[in-house]
Motif scaffolding. Sequence first.
Motif, PDB file in Angstrom:
ATOM      1  N   THR A  39       0.868  -1.170   0.000  1.00  0.00           N
ATOM      2  CA  THR A  39       0.000   0.000   0.000  1.00  0.00           C
ATOM      3  C   THR A  39       0.904   1.219   0.000  1.00  0.00           C
ATOM      4  OG1 THR A  39      -0.142  -0.011   2.414  1.00  0.00           O
ATOM      5  CG2 THR A  39      -1.904  -1.139   1.230  1.00  0.00           C
ATOM      6  N   VAL A  40       0.402   2.295  -0.551  1.00  0.00           N
ATOM      7  CA  VAL A  40       1.166   3.537  -0.604  1.00  0.00           C
ATOM      8  C   VAL A  40       0.442   4.576   0.230  1.00  0.00           C
ATOM      9  CG1 VAL A  40       1.937   5.401  -2.117  1.00  0.00           C
ATOM     10  CG2 VAL A  40       2.229   3.024  -2.815  1.00  0.00           C
TER      11      VAL A  40
ATOM     12  N   GLN B 143      13.259   3.460   8.699  1.00  0.00           N
ATOM     13  CA  GLN B 143      13.200   2.674   7.467  1.00  0.00           C
ATOM     14  C   GLN B 143      13.367   3.555   6.235  1.00  0.00           C
ATOM     15  OE1 GLN B 143      10.530  -0.784   6.928  1.00  0.00           O
ATOM     16  NE2 GLN B 143       9.460   0.063   8.728  1.00  0.00           N
ATOM     17  N   LEU B 144      12.762   4.726   6.255  1.00  0.00           N
ATOM     18  CA  LEU B 144      12.858   5.643   5.122  1.00  0.00           C
ATOM     19  C   LEU B 144      14.296   6.072   4.899  1.00  0.00           C
ATOM     20  CD1 LEU B 144      11.501   7.293   2.910  1.00  0.00           C
ATOM     21  CD2 LEU B 144      10.955   9.027   4.635  1.00  0.00           C
TER      22      LEU B 144
ATOM     23  N   PHE C  71       5.993   9.873  -0.251  1.00  0.00           N
ATOM     24  CA  PHE C  71       5.086   8.745  -0.123  1.00  0.00           C
ATOM     25  C   PHE C  71       5.947   7.501   0.030  1.00  0.00           C
ATOM     26  CE2 PHE C  71       2.769  11.904  -2.552  1.00  0.00           C
ATOM     27  CZ  PHE C  71       1.537  11.925  -1.910  1.00  0.00           C
ATOM     28  N   VAL C  72       5.437   6.519   0.775  1.00  0.00           N
ATOM     29  CA  VAL C  72       6.146   5.264   0.966  1.00  0.00           C
ATOM     30  C   VAL C  72       5.266   4.104   0.526  1.00  0.00           C
ATOM     31  CG1 VAL C  72       7.639   6.107   2.820  1.00  0.00           C
ATOM     32  CG2 VAL C  72       5.398   5.122   3.381  1.00  0.00           C
ATOM     33  N   ALA C  73       5.923   3.048   0.058  1.00  0.00           N
ATOM     34  CA  ALA C  73       5.250   1.795  -0.264  1.00  0.00           C
ATOM     35  C   ALA C  73       5.547   0.834   0.884  1.00  0.00           C
ATOM     36  CB  ALA C  73       5.775   1.233  -1.585  1.00  0.00           C
TER      37      ALA C  73
ATOM     38  N   THR D  84       6.878  -3.339   6.470  1.00  0.00           N
ATOM     39  CA  THR D  84       8.191  -3.069   5.884  1.00  0.00           C
ATOM     40  C   THR D  84       8.049  -2.082   4.734  1.00  0.00           C
ATOM     41  OG1 THR D  84       8.929  -5.303   6.440  1.00  0.00           O
ATOM     42  CG2 THR D  84      10.202  -4.116   4.760  1.00  0.00           C
ATOM     43  N   LEU D  85       8.859  -1.036   4.754  1.00  0.00           N
ATOM     44  CA  LEU D  85       8.875  -0.083   3.643  1.00  0.00           C
ATOM     45  C   LEU D  85       9.752  -0.648   2.532  1.00  0.00           C
ATOM     46  CD1 LEU D  85       9.146   3.411   5.372  1.00  0.00           C
ATOM     47  CD2 LEU D  85       7.115   2.039   4.857  1.00  0.00           C
TER      48      LEU D  85
END
Length: 157
Positions: free
Chosen positions: A5-6, A16-17, A55-57, A63-64
């Motif tokens: 999901t984003v 994590q980013l 934005f992250v997935a 988990t990114l």
Amino acid sequence: MAQVTVREAVMQDIPQLKTLMLAYIVDFYQYRQPEDDKLNGLIHTLLEQKEGIQFVAETEDGTLVGFVTLYFTFSTLRASRIAIMNDLYVVEAERGQGAAQKLFAACKGYAARNSYANLTWTTSKDNFRAQAFYDKIGGDRSDWQTYSVNPTSGIGD
């Protein structure tokens, strides 16, 4: 294939980013690792969502696996705000599984909802996989040539 999901990046994503951003900068593009304070400052600036947004997935287990950055600026020719997409990155194990499409869609949707006149981006001229992806999603190749200069170098250096 993990379901992703984003969503907009949040403070809890920072560890994590930051790891993803370093993989993108150092491993993928083979640039020098930025100073920790500078990278942290950039992430915090983007979390404020005044000069840009990330934005992250994320997989179902939290988990990114990817991120994308939008920066906000203006176009004199359009006399309007535009969004510049930078840094669309997905970890190698997840490439080709739909995360990049979802990250791009988040950028396009954000630009549309916020009345940006244009969404633009660049990629390395030797990143053929990214170019194929951008062609596939309907990106138009620009007639404009991109230049850059180190502002601390002398003219003609």
